[in-house]
Design an enzyme around this catalytic site. Structure first.
Site, mmCIF file in Angstrom:
data_model
loop_
_atom_site.group_PDB
_atom_site.id
_atom_site.type_symbol
_atom_site.label_atom_id
_atom_site.label_comp_id
_atom_site.label_asym_id
_atom_site.label_seq_id
_atom_site.Cartn_x
_atom_site.Cartn_y
_atom_site.Cartn_z
ATOM 1 N N SER A 60 86.400 38.476 19.968
ATOM 2 C CA SER A 60 85.226 39.269 20.354
ATOM 3 C C SER A 60 83.942 38.745 19.728
ATOM 4 O O SER A 60 83.933 38.271 18.586
ATOM 5 C CB SER A 60 85.450 40.705 19.881
ATOM 6 O OG SER A 60 84.236 41.421 19.856
ATOM 7 N N GLU B 276 81.876 40.568 18.511
ATOM 8 C CA GLU B 276 81.659 41.395 17.309
ATOM 9 C C GLU B 276 81.957 40.595 16.035
ATOM 10 O O GLU B 276 81.514 40.962 14.955
ATOM 11 C CB GLU B 276 82.545 42.634 17.345
ATOM 12 C CG GLU B 276 81.981 43.787 18.140
ATOM 13 C CD GLU B 276 80.702 44.348 17.556
ATOM 14 O OE1 GLU B 276 80.708 44.800 16.408
ATOM 15 O OE2 GLU B 276 79.678 44.331 18.261
ATOM 16 N N TYR C 16 86.337 46.920 12.749
ATOM 17 C CA TYR C 16 86.824 46.332 13.999
ATOM 18 C C TYR C 16 86.567 44.818 14.000
ATOM 19 O O TYR C 16 87.472 44.019 14.277
ATOM 20 C CB TYR C 16 86.109 46.991 15.199
ATOM 21 C CG TYR C 16 86.332 46.260 16.501
ATOM 22 C CD1 TYR C 16 87.454 46.517 17.281
ATOM 23 C CD2 TYR C 16 85.419 45.302 16.960
ATOM 24 C CE1 TYR C 16 87.669 45.840 18.478
ATOM 25 C CE2 TYR C 16 85.631 44.621 18.141
ATOM 26 C CZ TYR C 16 86.747 44.895 18.901
ATOM 27 O OH TYR C 16 86.954 44.214 20.068
HETATM 28 P P1 GDR Z 1 80.121 47.184 21.237
HETATM 29 O O1 GDR Z 1 79.955 48.151 22.516
HETATM 30 O O2 GDR Z 1 80.095 47.921 19.972
HETATM 31 O O3 GDR Z 1 79.116 46.082 21.399
HETATM 32 O O4 GDR Z 1 81.592 46.604 21.438
HETATM 33 P P2 GDR Z 1 79.308 49.588 22.663
HETATM 34 O O5 GDR Z 1 79.037 49.736 24.124
HETATM 35 O O6 GDR Z 1 80.106 50.655 22.009
HETATM 36 O O7 GDR Z 1 77.904 49.468 21.844
HETATM 37 C C1 GDR Z 1 76.886 48.577 22.208
HETATM 38 C C2 GDR Z 1 75.609 48.878 21.445
HETATM 39 O O8 GDR Z 1 75.053 50.100 21.927
HETATM 40 C C3 GDR Z 1 74.614 50.887 20.815
HETATM 41 N N1 GDR Z 1 74.599 52.309 21.172
HETATM 42 C C4 GDR Z 1 75.674 53.048 21.508
HETATM 43 N N2 GDR Z 1 76.976 52.713 21.645
HETATM 44 C C5 GDR Z 1 77.831 53.693 22.028
HETATM 45 N N3 GDR Z 1 79.128 53.354 22.212
HETATM 46 N N4 GDR Z 1 77.430 54.982 22.241
HETATM 47 C C6 GDR Z 1 76.123 55.362 22.101
HETATM 48 O O9 GDR Z 1 75.785 56.534 22.303
HETATM 49 C C7 GDR Z 1 75.198 54.346 21.727
HETATM 50 N N5 GDR Z 1 73.851 54.344 21.527
HETATM 51 C C8 GDR Z 1 73.510 53.103 21.187
HETATM 52 C C9 GDR Z 1 75.628 50.553 19.727
HETATM 53 O O10 GDR Z 1 75.126 50.915 18.442
HETATM 54 C C10 GDR Z 1 75.810 49.051 19.938
HETATM 55 O O11 GDR Z 1 74.810 48.365 19.239
HETATM 56 C C11 GDR Z 1 82.139 46.307 22.706
HETATM 57 C C12 GDR Z 1 83.623 46.722 22.663
HETATM 58 O O12 GDR Z 1 84.172 46.603 23.952
HETATM 59 C C13 GDR Z 1 84.400 45.813 21.726
HETATM 60 O O13 GDR Z 1 85.782 46.139 21.797
HETATM 61 C C14 GDR Z 1 84.170 44.366 22.154
HETATM 62 O O14 GDR Z 1 84.861 43.506 21.297
HETATM 63 C C15 GDR Z 1 82.685 44.050 22.147
HETATM 64 O O15 GDR Z 1 82.020 44.937 23.010
HETATM 65 C C16 GDR Z 1 82.409 42.631 22.629
#
Ligand code: GDR
Length: 329
Positions: free
Chosen positions: A128, A130, A152
């Site tokens: 990933s 990440e 993670y």
């Molecule tokens: P990520 O995906 O952490 O990059 O991992 P996610 O969509 O959860 O977050 C992306 C960014 O958005 C910001 N964010 C929020 N995120 C979520 N989930 N909910 C919210 O309300 C919100 N508001 C802002 C986060 O802080 C972050 O910066 C995904 C997953 O699929 C992993 O398993 C994978 O490995 C990576 O993508 C590549």
């Protein structure tokens, strides 16, 4: 004879797209399914009925050996993980066990299964972006120093290096795909893209009034999951195993995603619908990810097909239909 594939994490977004892709290529597809009465297994049986489900768990090595003996795969795709980054701070041990040590369990089971004949199976590890975390260069490529920012991410780094280690120690055909964020209408609603597109659909239909998010300034390189599973398969068709970054090479902020999603339902100013909460901020977020997939392009001939705007449109349109069926019709 048809080639055979075993997929862990088969009930997830990528597992379903990969199953469909491999079935279309004529593979017999087997999927490892966890737990008793798992609702995601029911969904998989409805959406991709030709996948043969085998009960097992990445934390139970004997179940992995049994799954390999039953499936007799030529290719193993290890997509199973606890994949929600925010959850990993609340449950770091189980994340390390599944997302990290689960990879070792699967590699070890594959090694036993080959019985010393390494040509018997090829292994794909879902690594990933990440792992880049506090990114040490922009854009990130295969050689970029890893600096994970979450339990993670740390667990994924373990799995990534374990995959490389099995390749180097035992000569296994084990490849690691460093996939940047990839989304689709099948994305779980806990991830920010689907959370947004679902809320946008509901707001435009009048069944939701506001959306609460965390960090709106985070930037991600978002691609389409359907494109990315093809890269996984391409990696296993190469004569030599290797590691590849899979990304679009374009990054957008969460705000950009909001702009595009709300614009699709005719809302230019979304500020009155969106609020932020400190509870949704991560202890250590990843600010900006941008991938350089040059190696995948040149070695695998892979390139993404669906650009950001089309991805957002696809997801909003899907959610409009789904929410209309649920609440309006
Ligand atoms: P990520 O995906 O952490 O990059 O991992 P996610 O969509 O959860 O977050 C992306 C960014 O958005 C910001 N964010 C929020 N995120 C979520 N989930 N909910 C919210 O309300 C919100 N508001 C802002 C986060 O802080 C972050 O910066 C995904 C997953 O699929 C992993 O398993 C994978 O490995 C990576 O993508 C590549």
């Amino acid at each position: 004879m048809a080639r055979r594939a075993l997929i862990t994490g088969v009930t997830g977004q990528d597992g379903m797209y990969l199953s469909e892709f491999l079935l279309a290529q004529g593979y017999d597809v087997f999927g490892l399914v966890r737990g008793q009465n798992n609702p995601k297994a029911t969904l998989l049986a409805e959406e991709v009925p030709d996948v043969r489900q085998i009960a097992g768990d990445l934390m139970d090595p004997s179940s992995l050996q049994r799954a390999l003996a039953l499936a007799e795969p030529d290719e193993v795709y290890n997509l199973g993980a606890i994949s929600y980054v925010a959850y990993s701070w609340e449950n770091p041990h189980v994340t390390a066990d599944v997302t990290g040590k689960g990879v070792l369990n699967m590699l070890a089971a594959c090694l036993t299964y080959t019985g010393g004949d390494h040509s018997r199976v090829r292994f794909y590890q879902a690594s990933s972006s990440e792992m880049f975390g506090k990114a040490q260069e922009i854009p990130q490529r295969e050689s970029t120093l890893l600096w994970p920012r979450s339990p993670y991410g740390v667990s994924k780094v373990f799995g990534h290096y374990m995959t490389i280690n099995y390749r180097e120690s035992y000569g296994m055909h084990a490849s690691s795909g460093i996939l940047f964020n990839h989304e689709s209408p099948r994305r779980g609603p806990e991830f920010v893209t689907r959370k947004i597109t679902r809320a946008v659909a509901r707001i435009s239909l009048g069944v939701q009034s506001e959306l609460t998010l965390g960090n709106l300034d985070a930037q991600r390189d978002w691609g389409y999951a359907g494109d990315y599973v093809e890269a996984m398969w391409l990696m296993l068709q190469q004569p030599e195993a290797d590691d590849y970054v899979i990304a679009t090479g374009v990054s957008h902020s969460v705000r950009d995603f909001l702009d595009a999603a709300f614009a699709h339902v005719g809302i230019a100013d979304w500020s009155r619908y969106v609020r932020t909460s400190p509870h949704l901020m991560r202890p250590a977020d990843v600010d900006r990810l941008l991938g350089d997939a040059t190696k995948a392009r040149t070695h695998l001939g892979w390139r993404p097909r669906v650009p950001f705007e089309d991805l957002v449109r696809m997801m909003v349109e899907h959610d409009l239909k789904e929410q209309w069926t649920l609440h309006v019709r």
